[in-house]
Scaffold this active site. Structure first.
Site, short mmCIF file in Angstrom:
data_model
loop_
_atom_site.label_atom_id
_atom_site.label_comp_id
_atom_site.label_asym_id
_atom_site.label_seq_id
_atom_site.Cartn_x
_atom_site.Cartn_y
_atom_site.Cartn_z
N ASN A 1 -12.69 -2.97 29.95
CA ASN A 1 -11.78 -4.17 29.61
C ASN A 1 -11.15 -4.74 30.54
O ASN A 1 -10.45 -5.96 30.32
CB ASN A 1 -10.66 -3.20 28.70
CG ASN A 1 -10.10 -3.95 27.54
OD1 ASN A 1 -11.01 -5.01 27.13
ND2 ASN A 1 -9.05 -3.39 26.91
N PRO B 1 -12.04 4.45 35.25
CA PRO B 1 -13.56 4.23 35.31
C PRO B 1 -13.75 2.99 34.68
O PRO B 1 -14.36 3.08 33.56
CB PRO B 1 -14.13 5.23 34.68
CG PRO B 1 -13.30 5.89 33.66
CD PRO B 1 -11.86 5.30 34.07
N GLU B 2 -14.18 1.85 35.51
CA GLU B 2 -15.30 0.88 35.19
C GLU B 2 -16.32 1.02 36.21
O GLU B 2 -16.44 2.06 37.03
CB GLU B 2 -14.60 -0.34 35.27
CG GLU B 2 -13.53 -0.71 34.07
CD GLU B 2 -13.24 -2.17 33.81
OE1 GLU B 2 -13.97 -2.94 34.10
OE2 GLU B 2 -11.97 -2.40 33.16
N LYS C 1 -21.78 2.76 33.77
CA LYS C 1 -20.71 3.55 33.78
C LYS C 1 -21.16 5.11 33.74
O LYS C 1 -20.33 6.06 33.41
CB LYS C 1 -19.64 3.65 32.60
CG LYS C 1 -18.91 1.99 32.55
CD LYS C 1 -18.02 2.01 31.45
CE LYS C 1 -17.79 0.37 31.45
NZ LYS C 1 -17.35 -0.18 30.10
N ARG D 1 -31.77 1.65 27.71
CA ARG D 1 -31.07 1.20 26.77
C ARG D 1 -29.66 0.40 27.63
O ARG D 1 -28.86 -0.10 26.68
CB ARG D 1 -30.26 2.32 25.80
CG ARG D 1 -31.45 2.32 24.75
CD ARG D 1 -30.95 3.54 23.96
NE ARG D 1 -31.69 4.97 24.09
CZ ARG D 1 -31.35 6.17 24.26
NH1 ARG D 1 -29.91 5.94 24.30
NH2 ARG D 1 -31.95 6.93 24.31
N ARG E 1 -10.57 -3.58 21.14
CA ARG E 1 -9.79 -3.38 22.45
C ARG E 1 -8.79 -4.65 22.50
O ARG E 1 -8.91 -5.70 21.94
CB ARG E 1 -10.58 -3.26 23.65
CG ARG E 1 -11.99 -2.53 23.60
CD ARG E 1 -11.44 -0.87 23.70
NE ARG E 1 -10.74 -0.40 24.71
CZ ARG E 1 -11.41 -0.26 25.73
NH1 ARG E 1 -12.51 -0.18 25.75
NH2 ARG E 1 -10.66 0.43 26.91
#
Length: 278
Positions: free
Chosen positions: A170, A2-3, A52, A126, A263
């Site tokens: 990432n 999941p991106e 996401k 947010r 990461r």
DNA sequence: GCTGCATGATGAA
DNA sequence: TCATCCTGCAGCA
């Protein structure tokens, strides 16, 4: 995995499968039993993706808020003529949503909860602009640039901050910075206007392509001697992600790796030399 | 069978 | 900066 591209794809496919229908819900694992009991039999009225995050809206006003995190995944099954042929959900299945023709199993989400419209709005407020959102391109770019200008953290860290822009993960951060020729280390606020614009438009293009294809493909096929993107083998689809030590597809320099924002990050020290993008 | 790792994010220290 | 939560699967024995 999941991106943002995956999330938007789910939003669209789940709406095709379940939208406007009365949905039977349950929680085999038990950790969402009360929520599933509340939703059971209600009509799904909308599905919204932001970055996401997924928001499933139901008659009665409540929203099912789902975030897959690193491990979450959906499994989809067309309901067979003989229901006994339907693969049963695993013990860890947090949520089952069954419509007229399709059933969806959810496992491993970081978030799976019922919220009211105000909470949905506050979660979304947010989040930074989402390249895959329908909002005005000009407006989103302006917000993105303003968010960068406020941060002294490296651009490579800023791209993972969902308050800066929502949906990039990432893989895309490494690939977009490579394609834009930006040094991941330079402070976000020092990014030139040209580089910021390029980074935004690349992110949009890459995420859109990923949503369409159902997988992340950033490589220009001519860089690996292929004719079409669809011809690329799995190992050829990315420029830098998880390729440390392998030759850059553009210049042959061994790809570098280090850690940034908890990461791993990969980049090419010649295509993205120190200070580039400022 | 076991180990380590992963396309995410948070909260404590 | 670290520990923690969430789960599956590749790579190894």
């Amino acid at each position: 995995m999941p991106e943002g591209h995956t999330i938007h794809r789910y939003a669209r496919k789940h709406w095709d499968d379940l939208g406007g229908q009365k949905i039977a819900t349950s929680s085999p694992q038990g950790r969402f039993s009360s929520g599933a009991a509340r939703l059971d039999g209600r009509t799904l009225t909308a599905i919204k993706a932001h970055g996401k995050h997924l928001f499933y809206r139901w008659e009665g006003g409540e929203t099912l808020h789902i975030h897959l995190g690193l491990f979450g995944r959906f499994r989809r099954h067309t309901i067979p003529a003989n229901e006994a042929d339907l693969p049963p959900p695993s013990d860890g299945t947090r949520l089952v949503m069954t419509g007229e023709d399709v059933t969806i199993y959810l496992s491993g989400p970081t978030i799976c909860r019922l919220v009211d419209p105000d909470t949905e709005a506050s979660v979304r407020s947010r989040l930074g602009p989402d390249p895959l959102d329908d909002d005005s391109e000009i407006q989103k770019l302006k917000e993105f640039q303003a968010n960068l200008a406020r941060r002294s953290i490296p651009i490579g860290a800023a791209l993972l901050d969902q308050k800066v822009t929502a949906g990039i993960g990432n893989v895309y951060r490494a690939e977009a910075l490579f394609l834009a020729g930006i040094d991941p280390q330079i402070p976000a606020k020092d990014l030139s206007s040209e580089s910021a614009v390029q980074l935004w438009s690349l992110s949009t293009e890459l995420l859109r392509r990923g949503e369409r294809a159902g997988r992340i493909i950033t490589v220009d096929p001519t860089d690996v001697g292929a004719k079409r993107r669809s011809d690329l083998k799995k190992r050829e689809r990315l420029y830098v992600y998880k390729r440390q030590g392998e030759p850059c597809r553009r210049c042959g320099t061994p790809i570098s790796m280090s850690d940034m924002a908890n990461r791993h990050i990969w980049w090419c020290s010649s295509c993205q030399p120190a200070g580039s993008g400022a």
